[in-house]
Structure formats: structure tokens, C-alpha cells
Design a protein around this motif. Structure first.
Motif, PDB file in Angstrom:
ATOM      1  N   ALA A  69      21.745  61.453  41.034  1.00 32.93           N
ATOM      2  CA  ALA A  69      23.179  61.234  40.831  1.00 32.93           C
ATOM      3  C   ALA A  69      23.900  62.556  40.555  1.00 32.93           C
ATOM      4  O   ALA A  69      24.949  62.849  41.142  1.00 32.93           O
ATOM      5  N   THR A  98      25.260  51.328  42.529  1.00 33.86           N
ATOM      6  CA  THR A  98      23.836  51.389  42.860  1.00 33.86           C
ATOM      7  C   THR A  98      23.329  49.996  43.197  1.00 33.86           C
ATOM      8  O   THR A  98      23.712  49.021  42.544  1.00 33.86           O
ATOM      9  N   VAL A 182      24.443  55.709  44.556  1.00 34.95           N
ATOM     10  CA  VAL A 182      23.164  56.371  44.306  1.00 34.95           C
ATOM     11  C   VAL A 182      22.031  55.353  44.372  1.00 34.95           C
ATOM     12  O   VAL A 182      22.090  54.305  43.721  1.00 34.95           O
ATOM     13  N   SER A 208      22.656  60.208  47.323  1.00 30.60           N
ATOM     14  CA  SER A 208      23.689  60.215  46.300  1.00 30.60           C
ATOM     15  C   SER A 208      24.930  60.810  46.945  1.00 30.60           C
ATOM     16  O   SER A 208      24.991  62.011  47.201  1.00 30.60           O
TER      17      SER A 208
END
Lengths: 353, 373
Positions: A69, A98, A182, A208
Motif C-alpha cells: 500500500a 481491498t 491494494v 497497489s
């Protein structure tokens, strides 16, 4: 739900974009960090040295998910040059999307705590195990203390996070945001594909991707790189309809104003959940209605992961595109296994904009 | 800033053709699906408990199937680690009573959303918030915003957290468990009392005036809220409480009220040395000498981590509905360093604005303002 139900009332501008990505394709990957190819079940690329170089203030204890990240966010923010970087609004919000979260780190904790190992978890390892720790490390890296959210909705996580961010902009609740997607590769590969509910033949990846969003089209003499025109997650049709995706794309083009931007090149970006027959149909339809439409299949280099859209979109603002003399209007299309469709429309401004 | 060794690969990859951008045809096999795995034994119990609570909530409000499947019906789930309801699973495998055929965490953080949406055929927006101990408080805030902004008419907000061996041993390893259970703001406090729980709440536009729910949802109104990130430390709040102060003030401002309008504060009151010290400093900074009655509920329900947002909000609403504010159980000895004293005994509840604090690891702080009664 109509696509128009939830799109930004005005564009939200993209000041910077960046990220990192790696794909593992069967036996040998073509893309990897620092040109290191990934192999099936090869140990994931080590990120700690990269993080130490780019963001030394990030704890050595940060999980690999958090490292991923931070690397992506750092790549985005480093594109803000000189005075722009110091202008980064401390009130900028963070939205981290995510699909799978910090799964490898937490799984390792479980396997350590439960029999047969039955160990106490190392304190630092436990402390860094929450899904929200990645967003914390990004906030610490960027010096941002405002709203900080970690959001998930399987393969439409990025779309949902973007919807929420756009609604915050539209409501005047924020004028700046760092938004990213991410997900990390976890091994063994078989487990990864089962978590992601994709076939073993799929090219898996990790990445990411981040966008720095802003309510203003320019800061001083520095203009935005592009703009988000709208984002929406559309429910599955009440009854199965093979044409629903085409209809949704067509409708989104109208509602988000994509159709009105005919001076630009139009690019459709199919996401992780678009099946082969849907993509073929999409291409046929778009070819029939507008020769300017092109299809950009970014998954070839990013690999497939739940928030791959984030790196796909961020990459559209990469070095080659930066020097374009004409703009691009892009429509990212995705669909989850339940039949919901995620749509993101955005513009890439020409470098002379 | 030093240049990245590995920047994004857009400029380095052959993604642009001579004519513009993109491949003329797909370069990869398109998606093929691995079937959704059946629930594992450890997951099945967690799923059943989650759905049972949702069933109770929906049943109490008499919400019909058509309303549930309306596109204006949203779902937001807050959880820190509900997908890891797998301790029994893993233990069973280690003992050889269950096959070791699947990964421990098969599901992602949005599993709860998927479960509920599938069970009730929900078609409206769904989202999972995973911001540690503020997860379901943030879910409440997001849900209220979705309604205020006209996205939906009604949102089911669920906070869920199950006890796990990792959570218990993890807090133990951090020496953050109080052997005498939670003692919020007490001089001798030593840490947390971990709990588990699931709580579901329904937020409706216009107080549910058009919902046919018997006015139940008119009982409390989300007036405002705020969320901030304290980057001081991973697990420890800044002892000066500055970010906690800021999040409370921002929440009050978003509700359009002043500190004098707050009739009571539901503290986060974790019982840990650092968190209570920072929260006390923040409360002093916000309220000065005029701190209204201070509640702390974690001795009653434990610290339910990501579920504490909905669970403690529901508990507070229940207390106010019954006409009282409970004593801060576990509190005995004033800590002179803190300068705040929670309720020693139950007092009658007043209608009005309540400030609710929820703070967690990763510096994630949320305050909500509810008008109750």
C-alpha cells in the motif's frame, strides 16, 4: 438501479496517479518489481528494501500488504513535484479499497497460534495485523490525519470506494482525497485462486494503484492530469439478460457524459470479472457504434486481483500517456460473480491541456 | 524523495499500440470462475449467528421482501476480522478431525455483506468497512451519509466480531488484557476485556415515516459524526488526545450543535492505560469543567472490537429507552491524572444529543452524535 443514481454532480480531478504491480502468469511472469519475474509459487517479491528506500519512516514491522500500500501511494505522491508536494492538504482523506485485505499476515498469525505450534503471537506482528494498518501507514507516510477508511466489496471494492469518495466531494465534505486499491498475492497459488474464486488457469497478480483526487482543476500553474467523470455499482438484472452489460455501458456513456466527449479517443477497460463472451460482445457493440472506441486489456501486465482496476486506471496516467497530444476518455467496466456491474468513467487530459 | 526502483509499469510495458492505446484483442484468457466454496464448519457457525441477528432485526421492524430487494435498500457491515472466525476450524484440522483442504481465510473482508445480500436477495448498494475497532461506527456514519445524500432510503448496518484465539493471545502478548476485566478510567486499570458480538441497526430516511415500521426507528437520529486518523503510533494514542479532541469537535460541528447541547458522552472507555489517558485529555479539552455524564459500557459487553460501534450504540439506545444511563461498571478509584470521572451509579436518562466515541488501533477514531429520545 439506474446508472445515474449515483454519479458525481461535477468532475473530481486527478492531480497525481501511480502505483506498483506485478503479475505471475503460469510459469514465468512478464512483469515484476524491478524486472524480477514471478514464478508460480515463487516467493513473492520482497518489498522491505524498497519501502526502506522510499518511506523509511514506515515501521519495519509493517506487513507486506501494508508495504504494498505504501509503495503504491508513494509512487503516486512522488509525482507531485516541488511546491505541489508541499501543498498536499493535510485534510485529504484516505480511501483504501481491498478485496482480500491483509490475509497472508493474519493467516500466519493463526497458524502460529493454533496447534501444533500453539505459540503466543509476537506483539508487533499482532499489532500490525489489522486490515486498516495499511491505511494507517499510508497516512503516516503522507502526513494525513483526516478520514481514513478501509473498504471492501469483493471485486467491486474500488468502485464502491470511489462511489463513496465522489459522494463526499459532491457533498462538499472534502476537497482532496488519496484513493487506492491494494491486494497482494498469497501463496500457495491454489489458495489464492480459491479465495478469489477464479480458475487455476488465471494469471494472478498483485498491486497497489492510487489516485490523488481534488475538487479543483488546477493548483497554481499546475493542471490536473485528468478527471473522474462518474462511478457507479449497478445491481444485477432482476432476470438474466445477456445484453444487460452492453446496455449498462451504453447508459453509463450517456450519464457520465462520455458520449459528449467525442473529440477524445474512447477506451473501454474490461475488469477482472468480465468474461470472454462479454468482452467479445462489448467489442462488437462498441466497434459497431463508434470506430473510435478501443479496448485496453491491462490485466495482461497487472495480472488478476480484486482491485486490479486501481493499477489499470492509475497506469493510464503513466509516462507514455503523459505525453499524449490528445485526450482519452475511458470507461472501466467490471462485474462480480453475483452479477453486479461496476462502472468508472474518467478522462486523461492531453499533456498540453 | 528518492526515486522508486519499481515504479508503475505503464511506461515500461508494451500496452500502447502504434495507433493509440490498448490491445486490439484480449491478450489473456478472460476470467474463469472457481466455484464459491461451501461454508467450512468453522464458518458455518459464524454465518448462522450473523444471519440470526439480521433476521431478528428485520423481523422486529416487519420489513417485507419487496422493501429488502428495493434498490434503495443499502447494507453496510463493519468488522475488524469477522472472516477469521476460524479458530475452531483450524483447531479441528490440527487435531485431525477436519480435513486440511482449504485455506483458513477463504473469504475476504466483505464476506458478511455477501452472506446477508445473498440470503435476502438484496439488490441495493453493499459495502464492508474494516477500520479496526471503529469499523461499525464508521459503517453507521457512512450509512447516515448515504441516506442524507439521497443514495438510499434505508440502510441495514451490522457490526460483527467473533472471539478468536488470535485476538485473545494477541492482546495478551501486548499485555493489554486486564485480568480483573475492564476498569474504564480507573486508577488501577490494566487493559481490555475482550468481547464478541453482532448487532444490527436500521437507519431510515425521515425517521422511517414511510417505512411502515411502527415508528421504531424514530427513536434515535444520527445527527453527525467524524472520523480521523492519529498517526502518532500504531497502537498507542497520542497522550495529549489532540486527534481525539479534533474528531469530537468535528462531529459536534457536523451535527450543528455546541458542547453545551450534549446531554451525555458514551466514552470509548477501553480500560487501557494509554487510551483512557488520551480520551480523558480530549474530553477535558472539549468540555472543560462542564463534562456531562460520562458512560462506559465495556465492562458489560466487553470490547467487541469492530462490532462495538453498533453494539454499544444499540445498548445505549436501549438504556435511554428504559429511562436510565448505567454506571460505568468496573470503575472504582478516581485517577487524579485523568481529571474525569465516569458515572458511579445509574442516573435518569435525558432526551437530547449524545456524543459517542469509538477509538482503535491504527489511530482510527470516530465520534458520532445521536439525538436519542
Amino acid at each position: 438501479m439506474d446508472v445515474s443514481a449515483f454519479c458525481a454532480s461535477s468532475p473530481v480531478y486527478i492531480r497525481a496517479a501511480g502505483g506498483v504491480a506485478a503479475a505471475a502468469s503460469g510459469t514465468v511472469g512478464t512483469i515484476g518489481f524491478a524486472d524480477a519475474p514471478l514464478r508460480t509459487d515463487a516467493k513473492p517479491v520482497a518489498l522491505r528494501a524498497l519501502v526502506a528506500q522510499v518511506a523509511p519512516q514506515v515501521s519495519r514491522m509493517a506487513s507486506r500488504f501494508s508495504q504494498l500500500a505504501v509503495l503504491g501511494a508513494a509512487d503516486c505522491l512522488r509525482r507531485l513535484e516541488g511546491a505541489q508536494a508541499s501543498e498536499l492538504d493535510a485534510h485529504a482523506r484516505i480511501y483504501l479499497a481491498t478485496g482480500l485485505g491483509d490475509v497472508a499476515h493474519t493467516d500466519a498469525l493463526y497458524y502460529g497460534v493454533m496447534p501444533p505450534r500453539s505459540e503466543m503471537p509476537p506483539p508487533a506482528r499482532f499489532a500490525t495485523s489489522g486490515n486498516n494498518m495499511a491505511a494507517f501507514f499510508v497516512a503516516r507516510y503522507a502526513g494525513l490525519t483526516s478520514r481514513n477508511l478501509t473498504l471492501s466489496q469483493a471485486e467491486l471494492s474500488l468502485e464502491c470506494a470511489l462511489e463513496l469518495a465522489l459522494s463526499d466531494f459532491a457533498a462538499g465534505a472534502t476537497c482532496s482525497a488519496l484513493l487506492g486499491g491494494v491486494d497482494e498475492t498469497t501463496l500457495p497459488r491454489e489458495f489464492y485462486t480459491r479465495r478469489f474464486h477464479v480458475g487455476a488457469d488465471q494469471v494472478i497478480g498483485e498491486g497497489s494503484g492510487w489516485l490523488l483526487l481534488d475538487a479543483e482543476p488546477e493548483h497554481g500553474v499546475v493542471r490536473a492530469l485528468g478527471a473522474i467523470l462518474g462511478a457507479s455499482v449497478v445491481p444485477a438484472p432482476a432476470t438474466p439478460d445477456p445484453n444487460s452489460l452492453i446496455e449498462q455501458v451504453r447508459r453509463a456513456s450517456q450519464v457520465f457524459g462520455v458520449d459528449a466527449l467525442r473529440t477524445s479517443r474512447l477506451v473501454v477497460m474490461p475488469g477482472t470479472g468480465i468474461a470472454a463472451d462479454q468482452l467479445m460482445a462489448l467489442q462488437r457493440e462498441l466497434g459497431a457504434t463508434g470506430p473510435a472506441w478501443k479496448c485496453h486489456d491491462y490485466l495482461g501486465w497487472s495480472g488478476r486481483f480484486p482491485t486490479a482496476a486501481a493499477v489499470g486506471i492509475a497506469a493510464m496516467f503513466g509516462p507514455i500517456v503523459e505525453h499524449r497530444t490528445e485526450g482519452l476518455t475511458c470507461l472501466h467496466v467490471n462485474r462480480d460473480p453475483s452479477g453486479r456491474t461496476g462502472l468508472i468513467a474518467f478522462e486523461v487530459y492531453p499533456s498540453s491541456h | 524523495m528518492a526515486p522508486l526502483v519499481a515504479g508503475i509499469r505503464a511506461g515500461l510495458c508494451p500496452v500502447v499500440d502504434a495507433d493509440g492505446i490498448g490491445y486490439p484483442a484480449p491478450a489473456l484468457p478472460r476470467v474463469s470462475r472457481f466455484p464459491m466454496p461451501a461454508l467450512q464448519p468453522g464458518e458455518a457457525g459464524a454465518a448462522a449467528r450473523l444471519l440470526e441477528v439480521v433476521e431478528q432485526a428485520l423481523g422486529a421492524l416487519h420489513i417485507g421482501e419487496d422493501a429488502l430487494r428495493a434498490e434503495e435498500f443499502g447494507l453496510v457491515v463493519g468488522t475488524a476480522g469477522f472472516l477469521y472466525a476460524s479458530s475452531a476450524e483450524l483447531y479441528g484440522r490440527a487435531m485431525g478431525t477436519l480435513p486440511d483442504a482449504t485455506p483458513v481465510s477463504v473469504r475476504g473482508p466483505s464476506w458478511g455483506v455477501a452472506l446477508i445480500a445473498e440470503r435476502y436477495g438484496l439488490r441495493g448498494p453493499g459495502l464492508s468497512v474494516s477500520s479496526g475497532c471503529t469499523s461499525s461506527a464508521n459503517a453507521l456514519l457512512i450509512a447516515a451519509e448515504m441516506i442524507d445524500r439521497g443514495r438510499v432510503r434505508r440502510v441495514l448496518v451490522v457490526g460483527a466480531e467473533e472471539l478468536s484465539a488470535v485476538t485473545l493471545s494477541g492482546f495478551d502478548s501486548l499485555m493489554l488484557l486486564d485480568p480483573a476485566c475492564c476498569r474504564p478510567f480507573d486508577r488501577d486499570r490494566q487493559g481490555l476485556q475482550i468481547g464478541e458480538g453482532i448487532a444490527a441497526m436500521m437507519l431510515e430516511a425521515d425517521g422511517g415515516a414511510d417505512a411502515g415500521t411502527g415508528g421504531a426507528s424514530k427513536f434515535a437520529r444520527v445527527r453527525g459524526g467524524a472520523n480521523r486518523c492519529d498517526t502518532h503510533h500504531l497502537t498507542s494514542a497520542n497522550p495529549n488526545g489532540s486527534v481525539m479532541r479534533d474528531v469530537m469537535l468535528e462531529a459536534l460541528a457536523s451535527a450543528g450543535i455546541s458542547v453545551a447541547d450534549v446531554v451525555a458522552v458514551k466514552a470509548h472507555g477501553a480500560g487501557s492505560t494509554d487510551s483512557d489517558r488520551a480520551e480523558a485529555a480530549a474530553l477535558r479539552a472539549v468540555f472543560g469543567a462542564a463534562l456531562p455524564p460520562l458512560l462506559a459500557l465495556k465492562r458489560y459487553v466487553g470490547h467487541t472490537l469492530g462490532a462495538c460501534g453498533t453494539l454499544e450504540t444499540a445498548a445505549l439506545m436501549g438504556c435511554v429507552a428504559d429511562g436510565f444511563l448505567p454506571a460505568a461498571a468496573g470503575f472504582r478509584v478516581v485517577d487524579p491524572e485523568l481529571g474525569v470521572t465516569p458515572l458511579r451509579e445509574a442516573v435518569p436518562a435525558r432526551s437530547g444529543h449524545y456524543l459517542l466515541n469509538f477509538f482503535g488501533f491504527g489511530g482510527n477514531y470516530t465520534s458520532l452524535v445521536l439525538e436519542i429520545g
